[in-house]
Design a protein around this motif. Sequence first.
Motif, PDB file in Angstrom:
ATOM      1  N   LEU A 109       0.722  -0.960  -0.283  1.00  0.00           N
ATOM      2  CA  LEU A 109      -0.158   0.128   0.082  1.00  0.00           C
ATOM      3  C   LEU A 109       1.132   1.050  -0.103  1.00  0.00           C
ATOM      4  O   LEU A 109       2.092   1.369   0.420  1.00  0.00           O
ATOM      5  CB  LEU A 109      -1.024  -0.128   1.327  1.00  0.00           C
ATOM      6  N   ARG A 110       0.044   2.296  -0.735  1.00  0.00           N
ATOM      7  CA  ARG A 110       1.227   2.837  -0.589  1.00  0.00           C
ATOM      8  C   ARG A 110       0.622   4.827  -0.551  1.00  0.00           C
ATOM      9  O   ARG A 110      -0.711   5.349  -0.881  1.00  0.00           O
ATOM     10  CB  ARG A 110       1.699   3.714  -2.241  1.00  0.00           C
ATOM     11  N   LEU A 111       0.909   5.372   1.110  1.00  0.00           N
ATOM     12  CA  LEU A 111       0.362   6.476   1.338  1.00  0.00           C
ATOM     13  C   LEU A 111       1.019   7.854   0.521  1.00  0.00           C
ATOM     14  O   LEU A 111       2.370   7.230   0.937  1.00  0.00           O
ATOM     15  CB  LEU A 111      -0.040   6.875   2.681  1.00  0.00           C
ATOM     16  N   SER A 112       0.045   8.804   0.426  1.00  0.00           N
ATOM     17  CA  SER A 112       0.555  10.281   0.412  1.00  0.00           C
ATOM     18  C   SER A 112       0.149  11.189   1.806  1.00  0.00           C
ATOM     19  O   SER A 112      -1.179  10.948   2.232  1.00  0.00           O
ATOM     20  CB  SER A 112       0.355  10.498  -0.816  1.00  0.00           C
ATOM     21  N   CYS A 113       0.656  12.628   1.060  1.00  0.00           N
ATOM     22  CA  CYS A 113       0.453  12.985   2.320  1.00  0.00           C
ATOM     23  C   CYS A 113       1.095  14.400   1.587  1.00  0.00           C
ATOM     24  O   CYS A 113       2.121  14.827   1.933  1.00  0.00           O
ATOM     25  CB  CYS A 113       0.748  13.418   3.799  1.00  0.00           C
ATOM     26  N   ALA A 114      -0.196  15.537   1.244  1.00  0.00           N
ATOM     27  CA  ALA A 114       0.489  16.768   0.651  1.00  0.00           C
ATOM     28  C   ALA A 114       0.116  17.925   1.624  1.00  0.00           C
ATOM     29  O   ALA A 114      -1.010  17.767   2.397  1.00  0.00           O
ATOM     30  CB  ALA A 114      -0.437  17.248  -0.393  1.00  0.00           C
ATOM     31  N   ILE A 160       9.848   5.453   3.047  1.00  0.00           N
ATOM     32  CA  ILE A 160       9.596   7.081   2.694  1.00  0.00           C
ATOM     33  C   ILE A 160      10.476   7.985   2.090  1.00  0.00           C
ATOM     34  O   ILE A 160      11.346   7.362   1.365  1.00  0.00           O
ATOM     35  CB  ILE A 160       9.926   7.815   4.537  1.00  0.00           C
ATOM     36  N   SER A 161       9.162   8.611   1.322  1.00  0.00           N
ATOM     37  CA  SER A 161      10.248   9.353   0.495  1.00  0.00           C
ATOM     38  C   SER A 161       9.654  10.884   0.299  1.00  0.00           C
ATOM     39  O   SER A 161       8.483  10.495   0.823  1.00  0.00           O
ATOM     40  CB  SER A 161      10.062   8.525  -1.413  1.00  0.00           C
ATOM     41  N   THR A 196       5.472  16.776  -0.529  1.00  0.00           N
ATOM     42  CA  THR A 196       4.517  15.477  -0.941  1.00  0.00           C
ATOM     43  C   THR A 196       5.287  14.521  -0.024  1.00  0.00           C
ATOM     44  O   THR A 196       6.474  14.325   0.050  1.00  0.00           O
ATOM     45  CB  THR A 196       3.732  15.257  -1.991  1.00  0.00           C
ATOM     46  N   VAL A 197       4.891  13.582   1.118  1.00  0.00           N
ATOM     47  CA  VAL A 197       5.811  13.094   2.220  1.00  0.00           C
ATOM     48  C   VAL A 197       4.759  12.038   1.588  1.00  0.00           C
ATOM     49  O   VAL A 197       3.391  11.791   1.445  1.00  0.00           O
ATOM     50  CB  VAL A 197       5.979  12.965   2.918  1.00  0.00           C
ATOM     51  N   TYR A 198       5.635  10.333   0.854  1.00  0.00           N
ATOM     52  CA  TYR A 198       4.880   8.790   0.180  1.00  0.00           C
ATOM     53  C   TYR A 198       5.705   7.997   1.538  1.00  0.00           C
ATOM     54  O   TYR A 198       6.539   8.210   1.814  1.00  0.00           O
ATOM     55  CB  TYR A 198       5.022   9.014  -1.295  1.00  0.00           C
ATOM     56  N   LEU A 199       4.686   6.868   1.856  1.00  0.00           N
ATOM     57  CA  LEU A 199       4.980   6.143   2.828  1.00  0.00           C
ATOM     58  C   LEU A 199       5.055   4.639   1.909  1.00  0.00           C
ATOM     59  O   LEU A 199       3.485   4.174   1.473  1.00  0.00           O
ATOM     60  CB  LEU A 199       4.315   5.669   3.711  1.00  0.00           C
ATOM     61  N   GLU A 200       5.498   3.729   0.992  1.00  0.00           N
ATOM     62  CA  GLU A 200       5.739   2.650   0.711  1.00  0.00           C
ATOM     63  C   GLU A 200       5.852   1.701   1.157  1.00  0.00           C
ATOM     64  O   GLU A 200       6.651   1.355   1.691  1.00  0.00           O
ATOM     65  CB  GLU A 200       6.737   3.106  -0.444  1.00  0.00           C
TER      66      GLU A 200
END
Length: 119
Positions: A18-23, A69-70, A77-81
């Motif tokens: 699952l991939r989460l994103s946060c803008a 995390i990227s 925006t930060v992502y969590l793969e």
Amino acid sequence: QVQLVESWGGLVQPGGSLRLSCAASGSIFSIYAMGWYRQAPGKQRELVATITSGGSTDYADSVKGRFTISRDNAKNTVYLEMNSLKPEDTAVYSCNADLTDGKYEYNYWGQGTQVTVSS
């Protein structure tokens, strides 16, 4: 004011991804560190992963080798793969950002998104 808007989490089977994103949006001059935290039912919130503006990362031992995390600084925006998910990864995941509007420094939280790992 600043808003952190997270993507929808959802239900995933054990072993899945699952991939989460946060803008982040609003009165932002610069974002320092961004991170992901999670809170499972009956447990305290815990750090999952953080990333600095320069790209340095840190992970909880429980997710090392499985989560990545990227961030995209241009998009704030930060992502969590998340890979090889386990039932114990079930929690509400929230993003966090340390930032400045050019005058003051602030810390903001996203609204949280539920991730459920279950068959």
